[in-house]
Design a protein around this motif. Structure first.
Motif, short mmCIF file in Angstrom:
data_model
loop_
_atom_site.label_atom_id
_atom_site.label_comp_id
_atom_site.label_asym_id
_atom_site.label_seq_id
_atom_site.Cartn_x
_atom_site.Cartn_y
_atom_site.Cartn_z
N VAL A 50 0.84 -1.20 0.00
CA VAL A 50 0.00 0.00 0.00
C VAL A 50 0.88 1.25 0.00
N ALA A 51 1.93 1.24 0.81
CA ALA A 51 2.82 2.40 0.87
C ALA A 51 3.51 2.64 -0.47
N GLU A 52 4.01 1.57 -1.09
CA GLU A 52 4.71 1.72 -2.36
C GLU A 52 3.76 2.14 -3.47
N CYS A 53 2.55 1.59 -3.47
CA CYS A 53 1.55 1.99 -4.47
C CYS A 53 1.15 3.45 -4.28
N SER A 54 1.10 3.90 -3.04
CA SER A 54 0.71 5.29 -2.77
C SER A 54 1.71 6.26 -3.35
N VAL A 55 2.99 6.00 -3.15
CA VAL A 55 3.99 6.92 -3.68
C VAL A 55 4.07 6.82 -5.21
N LEU A 56 3.85 5.62 -5.76
CA LEU A 56 3.82 5.49 -7.22
C LEU A 56 2.64 6.26 -7.79
N GLY A 57 1.47 6.13 -7.16
CA GLY A 57 0.30 6.86 -7.64
C GLY A 57 0.52 8.37 -7.60
N ALA A 58 1.09 8.86 -6.51
CA ALA A 58 1.36 10.29 -6.40
C ALA A 58 2.37 10.74 -7.45
N LEU A 59 3.36 9.90 -7.71
CA LEU A 59 4.39 10.23 -8.70
C LEU A 59 3.79 10.34 -10.09
N LEU A 60 2.92 9.39 -10.44
CA LEU A 60 2.29 9.41 -11.76
C LEU A 60 1.30 10.56 -11.88
N ALA A 61 0.53 10.80 -10.83
CA ALA A 61 -0.45 11.88 -10.87
C ALA A 61 0.22 13.24 -11.00
N SER A 62 1.43 13.37 -10.43
CA SER A 62 2.12 14.67 -10.43
C SER A 62 2.51 15.12 -11.82
N GLN A 63 2.56 14.19 -12.77
CA GLN A 63 2.92 14.57 -14.14
C GLN A 63 1.78 15.22 -14.90
N LEU A 64 0.56 15.00 -14.42
CA LEU A 64 -0.62 15.36 -15.19
C LEU A 64 -1.23 16.66 -14.72
N LYS A 65 -1.80 17.39 -15.64
CA LYS A 65 -2.61 18.56 -15.31
C LYS A 65 -4.07 18.13 -15.35
N TYR A 66 -4.68 18.03 -14.20
CA TYR A 66 -6.07 17.59 -14.15
C TYR A 66 -6.78 18.28 -13.00
N ASP A 67 -8.07 18.37 -13.11
CA ASP A 67 -8.91 18.96 -12.07
C ASP A 67 -9.94 17.92 -11.69
#
Length: 307
Positions: A50-67
């Protein structure tokens, strides 16, 4: 390594190198993870995924411009058969997992790894890694999907970039479980991408050489450095890329945030049929729990019939 309590965590710092030829992100999470995991009683191996998936998700989301909402979801046939990580565009993160406790115990007994942290694919088995961006009713839903293949979660994610986005990408994930007298979790990730187009006088050979050099610098980042609470992310990036015309381009803070509420659940229940309501009712009450924050809700039957 001491317990981490620092304002240098729970943020993402974005950067460019080589005059914008390459972009990257460095994310370090601590309090967010501990808030997520404190709401559950996951065994150590499950909490690690869960911890590793959380940081991966945040890393991938940080690339995108979304609302709206970015979701990383893993569905598999393994011991852990579901992981969901949500990241809102304003930086609120929540995560949860579903697993089979008996299978977990049995599989780790067979591998003689009982109670140990293993690479995520060992516990996930076969399945898919899905990324979804939801910006609301008036926007088209974006989704990317890749099958789970690789010896670790990093390799699974890189397969997505290679197959779906076809952008030269490298990333590295870090995990710091509780140790010694510390009950604290931390996780981090760094991502580097070659920009698809750039005006440059560099030859393709020179571009390739610089890209390979930047990847080597990124890979040199150690656990001791990334989890050093005295170092800012900017300091870490300067150590790695000060010779590559480093430009810090932004920063974003993260915090835990669950979107459940009594009102939302009540509105949902009021859409159910009478038969469904009766099936869920015990002693004139319906109870519901949020899988993300473990909040417990109780509704009286009379509430469901109010307009």
């Amino acid at each position: 390594m001491p317990t981490i309590t620092s304002s240098n965590f729970d943020n993402c710092v974005s950067f460019f190198i080589e005059n914008g030829a390459y972009q990257g992100r460095l994310i370090r999470l601590n309090n967010v993870l501990n808030t997520i995991l404190d709401k559950h009683c996951y065994p150590l191996p499950v909490a690690a995924v869960v911890a590793e998936c959380s940081v991966l998700g945040a890393l991938l989301a940080s690339q995108l411009k979304y609302d709206g909402l970015f979701t990383l979801q893993i569905q598999s046939n393994g011991v852990i058969n579901l992981v969901v990580v949500d990241i809102t565009s304003d930086g609120r993160i929540r995560a949860c997992a579903r697993f089979d406790e008996e299978r977990l115990k049995h599989s780790q007994e067979l591998r003689k790894t009982e109670g140990e942290i293993e690479a995520a694919p060992h516990l996930l088995g076969g399945g898919h890694l899905v990324f979804t961006v939801d910006q609301g009713k008036n926007s088209e839903l974006y989704q990317g999907i890749v099958d789970l293949q690789g010896k670790n979660l990093t390799e699974c994610a890189l397969r997505y970039f290679k197959q779906s986005e076809q952008i030269d990408t490298d990333l590295k994930l870090f995990l710091l479980p509780p140790h010694g007298e510390s009950n604290s979790w931390a996780a981090a990730g760094i991502l580097l991408q070659k920009m698809p187009t750039i005006s440059t006088d560099l030859s393709s050979e020179e571009q390739t050489e610089i890209w390979n050099e930047a990847k080597i610098f990124m890979e040199s980042l150690s656990d001791n450095e990334v989890f050093d609470a005295s170092l800012t992310s900017e300091t870490i990036l300067h150590r790695l890329f000060h010779g590559n015309k480093l430009n810090i381009s932004g920063a974003k803070e993260y915090k835990f945030g669950c979107r459940c509420s009594r009102e939302k659940l009540l509105n949902t229940l009021q859409t159910f049929s009478e038969d469904d309501i009766k099936a869920m009712t015990i002693n004139n009450q319906i109870t519901a729990d949020c899988n993300f924050c473990n909040e417990h809700y109780t509704f009286n039957i009379g509430e469901l019939h109010k307009q």
